[in-house]
Design a protein around this motif. Sequence first.
Motif, PDB file in Angstrom:
ATOM      1  N   GLU A 203      53.180  18.272 -34.410  1.00 51.67           N
ATOM      2  CA  GLU A 203      52.198  18.102 -33.924  1.00 51.67           C
ATOM      3  C   GLU A 203      51.600  16.811 -34.186  1.00 51.67           C
ATOM      4  O   GLU A 203      51.168  15.943 -33.244  1.00 51.67           O
ATOM      5  CB  GLU A 203      51.018  19.168 -34.284  1.00 51.67           C
ATOM      6  CG  GLU A 203      49.836  18.868 -33.358  1.00 51.67           C
ATOM      7  CD  GLU A 203      49.631  19.316 -31.988  1.00 51.67           C
ATOM      8  OE1 GLU A 203      48.670  18.686 -31.329  1.00 51.67           O
ATOM      9  OE2 GLU A 203      50.767  19.853 -31.563  1.00 51.67           O
ATOM     10  N   GLN A 204      51.766  16.297 -35.334  1.00 55.24           N
ATOM     11  CA  GLN A 204      51.021  15.019 -35.830  1.00 55.24           C
ATOM     12  C   GLN A 204      51.967  13.917 -35.001  1.00 55.24           C
ATOM     13  O   GLN A 204      51.443  12.869 -34.491  1.00 55.24           O
ATOM     14  CB  GLN A 204      51.294  14.696 -37.218  1.00 55.24           C
ATOM     15  CG  GLN A 204      50.725  13.239 -37.667  1.00 55.24           C
ATOM     16  CD  GLN A 204      51.126  12.796 -39.115  1.00 55.24           C
ATOM     17  OE1 GLN A 204      52.114  12.786 -39.467  1.00 55.24           O
ATOM     18  NE2 GLN A 204      50.046  12.537 -39.941  1.00 55.24           N
TER      19      GLN A 204
ATOM     20  N   ALA B  28      50.824   9.755 -28.692  1.00 59.58           N
ATOM     21  CA  ALA B  28      49.727   9.732 -27.400  1.00 59.58           C
ATOM     22  C   ALA B  28      48.996   8.628 -27.747  1.00 59.58           C
ATOM     23  O   ALA B  28      48.405   8.001 -26.904  1.00 59.58           O
ATOM     24  CB  ALA B  28      48.825  10.908 -27.521  1.00 59.58           C
ATOM     25  N   ARG B  29      48.585   8.199 -28.946  1.00 55.65           N
ATOM     26  CA  ARG B  29      47.656   6.930 -29.135  1.00 55.65           C
ATOM     27  C   ARG B  29      48.600   5.729 -28.814  1.00 55.65           C
ATOM     28  O   ARG B  29      47.969   4.614 -28.366  1.00 55.65           O
ATOM     29  CB  ARG B  29      47.546   6.933 -30.800  1.00 55.65           C
ATOM     30  CG  ARG B  29      46.575   7.931 -31.351  1.00 55.65           C
ATOM     31  CD  ARG B  29      46.273   7.832 -32.684  1.00 55.65           C
ATOM     32  NE  ARG B  29      45.275   9.017 -33.231  1.00 55.65           N
ATOM     33  CZ  ARG B  29      44.595   8.943 -34.316  1.00 55.65           C
ATOM     34  NH1 ARG B  29      45.335   8.234 -35.422  1.00 55.65           N
ATOM     35  NH2 ARG B  29      44.003  10.109 -34.681  1.00 55.65           N
TER      36      ARG B  29
ATOM     37  N   PRO C 285      46.420   3.040 -23.702  1.00 53.86           N
ATOM     38  CA  PRO C 285      45.720   1.880 -24.246  1.00 53.86           C
ATOM     39  C   PRO C 285      44.469   2.107 -24.828  1.00 53.86           C
ATOM     40  O   PRO C 285      43.926   1.197 -25.571  1.00 53.86           O
ATOM     41  CB  PRO C 285      46.059   1.066 -22.943  1.00 53.86           C
ATOM     42  CG  PRO C 285      47.102   1.398 -22.153  1.00 53.86           C
ATOM     43  CD  PRO C 285      46.999   2.963 -22.259  1.00 53.86           C
ATOM     44  N   THR C 286      43.858   2.987 -24.239  1.00 51.13           N
ATOM     45  CA  THR C 286      42.465   3.280 -24.647  1.00 51.13           C
ATOM     46  C   THR C 286      42.397   3.886 -26.083  1.00 51.13           C
ATOM     47  O   THR C 286      41.124   3.964 -26.564  1.00 51.13           O
ATOM     48  CB  THR C 286      41.525   4.226 -23.851  1.00 51.13           C
ATOM     49  OG1 THR C 286      42.427   5.507 -23.961  1.00 51.13           O
ATOM     50  CG2 THR C 286      41.643   3.681 -22.454  1.00 51.13           C
ATOM     51  N   LYS C 287      43.571   4.342 -26.700  1.00 48.00           N
ATOM     52  CA  LYS C 287      43.492   4.707 -27.915  1.00 48.00           C
ATOM     53  C   LYS C 287      44.330   3.856 -28.922  1.00 48.00           C
ATOM     54  O   LYS C 287      44.717   4.294 -30.233  1.00 48.00           O
ATOM     55  CB  LYS C 287      44.149   6.305 -28.115  1.00 48.00           C
ATOM     56  CG  LYS C 287      43.426   7.313 -27.373  1.00 48.00           C
ATOM     57  CD  LYS C 287      44.240   8.820 -27.255  1.00 48.00           C
ATOM     58  CE  LYS C 287      43.334   9.672 -26.457  1.00 48.00           C
ATOM     59  NZ  LYS C 287      43.869  11.155 -26.467  1.00 48.00           N
ATOM     60  N   HIS C 288      44.780   2.749 -28.814  1.00 46.06           N
ATOM     61  CA  HIS C 288      45.434   1.975 -29.499  1.00 46.06           C
ATOM     62  C   HIS C 288      44.544   1.340 -30.618  1.00 46.06           C
ATOM     63  O   HIS C 288      45.419   1.323 -31.646  1.00 46.06           O
ATOM     64  CB  HIS C 288      45.688   0.581 -28.615  1.00 46.06           C
ATOM     65  CG  HIS C 288      46.970   0.789 -27.752  1.00 46.06           C
ATOM     66  ND1 HIS C 288      47.512  -0.019 -26.697  1.00 46.06           N
ATOM     67  CD2 HIS C 288      47.688   1.868 -27.417  1.00 46.06           C
ATOM     68  CE1 HIS C 288      48.386   0.505 -25.993  1.00 46.06           C
ATOM     69  NE2 HIS C 288      48.700   1.758 -26.378  1.00 46.06           N
ATOM     70  N   TRP C 289      43.447   1.523 -30.639  1.00 49.02           N
ATOM     71  CA  TRP C 289      42.495   1.129 -31.887  1.00 49.02           C
ATOM     72  C   TRP C 289      42.554   2.100 -32.685  1.00 49.02           C
ATOM     73  O   TRP C 289      42.352   1.666 -33.903  1.00 49.02           O
ATOM     74  CB  TRP C 289      41.244   0.866 -31.107  1.00 49.02           C
ATOM     75  CG  TRP C 289      40.363   2.216 -30.733  1.00 49.02           C
ATOM     76  CD1 TRP C 289      40.618   2.591 -29.468  1.00 49.02           C
ATOM     77  CD2 TRP C 289      39.614   3.104 -31.450  1.00 49.02           C
ATOM     78  NE1 TRP C 289      39.858   3.711 -29.320  1.00 49.02           N
ATOM     79  CE2 TRP C 289      39.233   4.096 -30.651  1.00 49.02           C
ATOM     80  CE3 TRP C 289      39.146   2.748 -32.706  1.00 49.02           C
ATOM     81  CZ2 TRP C 289      38.481   5.123 -30.882  1.00 49.02           C
ATOM     82  CZ3 TRP C 289      38.232   4.127 -33.238  1.00 49.02           C
ATOM     83  CH2 TRP C 289      37.908   5.153 -32.292  1.00 49.02           C
ATOM     84  N   LYS C 290      43.090   3.448 -32.396  1.00 52.02           N
ATOM     85  CA  LYS C 290      42.889   4.496 -33.329  1.00 52.02           C
ATOM     86  C   LYS C 290      44.161   4.362 -34.037  1.00 52.02           C
ATOM     87  O   LYS C 290      44.483   5.160 -35.224  1.00 52.02           O
ATOM     88  CB  LYS C 290      42.787   5.842 -32.651  1.00 52.02           C
ATOM     89  CG  LYS C 290      41.397   6.065 -31.954  1.00 52.02           C
ATOM     90  CD  LYS C 290      41.462   7.384 -31.393  1.00 52.02           C
ATOM     91  CE  LYS C 290      41.142   8.433 -32.383  1.00 52.02           C
ATOM     92  NZ  LYS C 290      40.652   9.560 -31.486  1.00 52.02           N
ATOM     93  N   PHE C 291      45.112   3.672 -33.592  1.00 49.70           N
ATOM     94  CA  PHE C 291      46.539   3.896 -34.150  1.00 49.70           C
ATOM     95  C   PHE C 291      46.673   2.918 -35.723  1.00 49.70           C
ATOM     96  O   PHE C 291      46.235   1.688 -35.412  1.00 49.70           O
ATOM     97  CB  PHE C 291      47.788   3.469 -33.208  1.00 49.70           C
ATOM     98  CG  PHE C 291      49.105   3.395 -33.798  1.00 49.70           C
ATOM     99  CD1 PHE C 291      49.695   4.621 -33.892  1.00 49.70           C
ATOM    100  CD2 PHE C 291      49.667   2.360 -34.246  1.00 49.70           C
ATOM    101  CE1 PHE C 291      51.070   4.760 -34.646  1.00 49.70           C
ATOM    102  CE2 PHE C 291      51.091   2.325 -34.730  1.00 49.70           C
ATOM    103  CZ  PHE C 291      51.707   3.550 -34.919  1.00 49.70           C
ATOM    104  N   ASN C 292      47.089   3.235 -36.521  1.00 48.26           N
ATOM    105  CA  ASN C 292      47.300   2.451 -37.670  1.00 48.26           C
ATOM    106  C   ASN C 292      48.847   2.380 -38.213  1.00 48.26           C
ATOM    107  O   ASN C 292      49.422   3.807 -38.544  1.00 48.26           O
ATOM    108  CB  ASN C 292      46.596   2.994 -38.843  1.00 48.26           C
ATOM    109  CG  ASN C 292      46.458   2.291 -40.166  1.00 48.26           C
ATOM    110  OD1 ASN C 292      47.584   1.422 -40.105  1.00 48.26           O
ATOM    111  ND2 ASN C 292      45.776   2.771 -41.154  1.00 48.26           N
TER     112      ASN C 292
END
Length: 274
Positions: A181-182, A188-189, A193-200
Motif C-alpha cells: 500500500e505504501q 501516486a505522488r 504533479p499536484t502531489k510532487h511537493w509531498k514526495f521525499n
Amino acid sequence: MTDRDNALIEALRVKPGEKVRLRDRDPRDKSLFGDEQETKANTASLAKDIDALQDRLYAEGSRALLVILQGTDTSGKDGTIRSVFNATGPLGVSVHAFGPPSKLELAHDYLWRVHAVCPRRGTIGIFNRSHYEDVLIAKVRKFASEETIEQRYEQINAFEKMLVENGTTILKFMLHISKDEQKERLQARLDDPTKHWKFNPGDLEDREHWDDYQEAYETMLHRCSTPWAPWHIIPADRKWVRNAAIANIVKATLERMDPQYPAVSWNPGDFEVR
C-alpha cells in the motif's frame, strides 16, 4: 461509552506488556465496520460530536487531550487529521508536526521540544509524528547508541505519566499500513504533479529498511503501551477504516472524560439584552 466502543477499543489496543507481531495484524482489516459509505457518513457525524465535546473541554478549561499519530510515510497522518478533526473549532485544537530537530532542539534533551508543544488545558493537541521518532528512526538509522535508545523507553513512559497525572489524557495511534500500500501511495505522488511537493526521495531510502522499522515499531508498542497511555494499532490500508476507528476512539474518550460547562455565579434572569 457503548459496548460497541468498548469492543472496538479492546480489539485495537495494545495491552501493557503485550508482545506485538505486526505481520499478524491485517492492515486491510475492515471487520470492525459495516458498509463503507455508511461508515464514512458516520465518521462525518462523529467529527461533529467531537467538536461539541471539545467545546465543553475548552469551556471547562482544566484538562487536555493529546492525540499522537505515528506511522510510516504515507500512512495517513494528515488525512486522519483532516477527516476526524475537520469540524472542530480551531481555537481548541493545536497540531504539531515533528520534523528533524533543529540546532536549538539538539542542544536540549530530546523531550524538550515535545513538552514545549503539549496541549494547554482546555484543548486537544495532535502530534503528527512525535517523541517516538527518537526510538524509531533514531534506532534504525543509529542516530543514538543502543544504550541511549534502551533508556528512552522508560523515560518516555515516565514523561507521559507525568502529563497524565497533570490532567492530560493521552491517545496513541500507530497507523499500520502494508508495504504494498505504501508503494501505491508513493507512486501516486510521483504520478500526480499536484502531489510532487509531498514526495521525499528519502522515503525510498526508508523503504529499504522496512523490516527494521517494523521491528522498531514492535519494540515501541511492547515497551510503551501503558495503562495510562496505551497504544492502538489502526488498520490503515483502507482510509475509511482508519478514520472511522480513530474517530470512534477519540469520541468515546472525550465522553469518558465528560467535560462540563462551568457554572456561573450570576443569574441569567437578572440581565436583559436591549
